[in-house]
Motif scaffolding. Structure first.
Motif: not given
Length: 406
Positions: A259-274
């Motif tokens: 999957d790492v090839g699809e990730v680029k700087p400045r992309m947004k991400a949604k996080l869920q912390l336990y």
């Protein structure tokens, strides 16, 4: 019979006759009523004994393509504090709880502990006393200075009278030689005094430096995140004693190699912390580390949260979706309703299996391209407990709102 004629009564036709009403015996009526009640009770029992299926409704929203990964909150800076000399360690009062003090805030330069060195302490005390005594002696006149002053006064007096011939020249020369000798003696005494003072100052500074090394102080403002010693322990030069982490944190994500090839700087991400199960946080990719972890073969992604909670703490973990694409007005089903591409739909109270075409997928929702329609009810939990064709009762559960355009 009248007048010899026989009169025969005839039935009248065209007239309706009434039949007597049939009545059930009382016992039969009771049996019929009881049967109806039993039938109702049986129907109710059958209904309430049916298994309950938790279902969610297929809705429309924004489908998101995302790279899944795990996250951990890490400090921006970590400093390991080591002993600078040998000796017995004494924890500072504020940290006397030892490992119980982990999590305490510290300020740069704050005393964490001291490493007791009684010999150096005694030597420093003596050196300071010697330096003070030498400084006091240095404030006094040099031993030969009074003799020099008297010799110079005598030489000046002889200079005035030697020209008159009243004093032999040899006396003047002797006085001059004595004055010169005393000047040399005074200079030698001054040099020796200064050398002694400098030596004592250097010794004191050296011992003070050694004592300063015995003071273990916080190197930065931050949080005490580890204590690897106990009060009174004998430690050696170089032993790791404490770990201090900065207040500033960052999000360290890990993604799979595929999957790492699809990730680029400045992309947004949604996080869920336990630690915040009901909240979703937004972050942005800062960088992708160029090398994989040699053990897990996963790649590290550095993210920065846009609005972190006030009590975000080092070590918190969770999951993330790095957003790589979107589809608008797509059919969405809760991801937990799917087993790969299989779902169970409840239609008219009957469980029916469905093979579902899937598109974009995230932790919460998956895009449906075929197999379900808007408004369908799909089972979202304990799918292994239900069989195709089984009658169930439905309980609609609240699922998270469909995602919006990131």
């Amino acid at each position: 019979m009248t007048g010899g004629h026989q009169v025969i009564a005839k039935k009248g036709y065209g007239h309706q006759t009434s039949f007597p009403k049939l009545k059930l015996p009382e016992s039969k009526r009771l049996l019929l009523g009881g049967g109806v009640v039993l039938l109702l009770l049986f129907a109710l029992a059958y209904y309430f004994l049916m298994p309950v299926a938790e279902v969610a409704t297929v809705r429309r929203g924004t489908a998101i393509a995302a790279v899944y990964g795990t996250v951990r909150i890490e400090p921006a800076f970590v400093v390991r504090v080591r002993a600078q000399n040998d000796g017995f360690l004494r924890l500072a009062e504020a940290f006397s709880a030892g490992r119980g003090a982990i999590g305490s805030s510290v300020e740069k330069g704050q005393l964490l502990a001291t490493i007791a060195d009684e010999e150096t302490s005694r030597e420093l005390k003596q050196a300071r006393a010697d330096l003070n005594a030498a400084a006091e002696r240095a404030a006094l006149p040099l031993p030969s200075s009074e003799l020099l002053r008297a010799a110079e006064d005598n030489l000046q007096r002889l200079e005035k009278v030697v020209a008159s011939g009243n004093v032999p020249a040899v006396e003047y020369q002797k006085a001059k030689s004595e004055a010169n000798r005393l000047r040399g003696a005074v200079e030698a005494e001054r040099i020796e005094r200064d050398r002694n003072l400098n030596s004592l100052r250097e010794t004191t500074k050296k011992l003070e430096a050694q004592m300063k090394n015995s003071e273990v102080r916080a190197p930065i403002d931050g949080v005490l995140t580890n204590v690897q010693t106990i009060d009174g322990e004998l430690v050696s030069d170089g032993n790791e004693l404490f770990t201090v982490s900065s207040h500033k944190n960052y999000v360290r994500g890990e993604v799979n190699e595929e999957d790492v090839g699809e990730v680029k700087p400045r992309m947004k991400a949604k996080l869920q912390l336990y630690a915040y199960r009901t909240k979703t946080f937004t972050a942005r990719v800062s960088s992708v580390q160029p090398a994989a972890d040699p053990t897990t073969q996963r790649y590290t992604v550095v993210l920065e949260m846009e609005d972190p909670p006030d009590n975000l703490m080092v070590g918190m973990t969770g999951e993330m979706n790095i957003i790589t694409g979107t589809h608008q007005n797509a059919l969405l089903v809760p991801t937990r309703a799917l087993l790969v591409d299989q779902a169970l739909e409840v239609r008219h109270g009957i469980v029916e299996p469905r093979t579902v075409g899937v598109g974009f997928r995230t932790l919460d929702f998956t895009e449906v391209t075929s197999g379900l329609t808007e408004g369908s009810h799909v089972i979202v939990s304990d799918q292994d407990k239900f069989r195709p064709g089984e009658a169930v009762r439905q309980r609609v559960v609240n699922s998270p709102p469909p995602p919006k355009e990131p």
